[in-house]
Scaffold this active site. Structure first.
Site, PDB file in Angstrom:
ATOM      1  N   ASP A  44       0.817  -1.210   0.000  1.00 42.98           N
ATOM      2  CA  ASP A  44       0.000   0.000   0.000  1.00 42.98           C
ATOM      3  C   ASP A  44       0.854   1.264   0.000  1.00 42.98           C
ATOM      4  OD1 ASP A  44      -2.498  -1.209  -0.081  1.00 42.98           O
ATOM      5  OD2 ASP A  44      -2.614  -1.425   2.087  1.00 42.98           O
ATOM      6  N   TYR A 157      -5.544   3.823   9.437  1.00 43.52           N
ATOM      7  CA  TYR A 157      -5.266   4.488  10.719  1.00 43.52           C
ATOM      8  C   TYR A 157      -6.563   4.797  11.463  1.00 43.52           C
ATOM      9  CZ  TYR A 157      -2.901   7.946  13.781  1.00 43.52           C
ATOM     10  OH  TYR A 157      -2.398   8.658  14.835  1.00 43.52           O
ATOM     11  N   LEU A 159      -9.414   3.194  11.544  1.00 48.35           N
ATOM     12  CA  LEU A 159      -9.949   2.016  12.230  1.00 48.35           C
ATOM     13  C   LEU A 159      -9.141   1.705  13.481  1.00 48.35           C
ATOM     14  CD1 LEU A 159     -11.953  -0.345  12.241  1.00 48.35           C
ATOM     15  CD2 LEU A 159     -10.328  -1.619  10.819  1.00 48.35           C
ATOM     16  N   SER A 160      -7.819   1.814  13.390  1.00 48.99           N
ATOM     17  CA  SER A 160      -6.966   1.567  14.555  1.00 48.99           C
ATOM     18  C   SER A 160      -7.231   2.567  15.671  1.00 48.99           C
ATOM     19  CB  SER A 160      -5.491   1.636  14.149  1.00 48.99           C
ATOM     20  OG  SER A 160      -5.172   0.634  13.214  1.00 48.99           O
TER      21      SER A 160
END
Length: 255
Positions: A44, A157, A159-160
């Site tokens: 990615d 990021y 979601l984290s």
């Protein structure tokens, strides 16, 4: 999709050079400036860097995953690569446009495909105000920082940090705090993609803040304004049985 001229980008120091050599034999690759599509081999991060570098060409990108997660990539399939590209589906991503001002008054402008984030520069939590469409929505947020994510970036990021995953066609943005201290129970907001969000940094001398647009970082920021832009649409190609929308759904069920 009828694509005849394809450019290939890869890391020449990659540990996967044998696989890359196989892929190089599949096409008579052209120069990037002459291409109708670009194949990026890696992960990615490699794809994001090359999208930023070549998005002005307004041609689609097809990622081949040799990295770890590869959320924006296609699985490695050298045998069917040509067929997969020609049968691929197109996902259109509208990036975020960030304008940031630092303590000297310098203005920075950058695009972000995944997210724009602000975060504390020292051991002290950041303090900032949040305005949406010119209206103050939170007078003071005390946190490690905050981020605004696109649907494509909502599973990264965001979601984290505890934010929700957005469907690709949702036409929304995530505003997510990073380790919110006050208000402690605030988990963020969902906003229309047409919204303009502004972070006004408080106590910049005692509590300095940096800002990032994907991998681009800016120091000692006092103001950050973020909005989605349709001026630079980004086209990603995905295998017809492995679309980005499917991946976003699977991610919500632990896939």
């Amino acid at each position: 999709m009828n694509i005849n001229k394809i450019a290939l980008i890869y890391n020449q120091n990659s540990k996967h050079l044998a696989i890359i050599e196989e892929i190089k034999k599949l096409y008579n690759y052209c120069k990037i400036e002459e291409a109708e599509a670009i194949i990026v081999i890696g992960g990615d991060g490699a794809l994001l860097h090359n999208i930023h570098r070549y998005m002005h060409l307004n041609i689609p990108f097809y990622g081949v995953n040799l990295g770890n997660l590869g959320f924006l990539m296609n699985p490695l399939d050298t045998k069917n690569l040509s067929q997969n590209i020609h049968e691929s589906t197109v996902s259109i991503l509208n990036p975020l446009l960030m304008q940031a001002e630092d303590i000297s008054g310098q203005i920075y402008t950058a695009l972000a495909i995944n997210e724009v984030s602000i975060f504390r520069k020292t051991n002290q939590a950041a303090k900032f105000r949040i305005d949406v469409n010119g209206i103050e929505r939170m007078s003071e947020l005390v946190a490690d920082g905050a981020l605004i994510a696109t649907p494509a970036g909502s599973s990264a990021y965001n979601l984290s940090a505890g934010g929700p995953i957005l469907p690709l066609e949702s036409n929304m943005l995530c505003l997510t705090p990073i380790c919110s201290f006050r208000p402690r129970r605030w988990h963020g907001a969902l906003l229309l993609a047409s919204a303009t969000i502004q972070f006004k940094i408080l106590n910049t001398n005692k509590r300095p803040v940096n800002a990032t647009a994907d991998f681009q970082e800016f120091n000692n920021i006092t103001n950050v304004t973020v909005k989605s832009t349709t001026d630079t649409p980004i086209k990603l190609l995905f295998n017809k049985n492995h679309t980005l929308e499917d991946r976003i759904i699977k991610e919500q069920f632990g896939g």
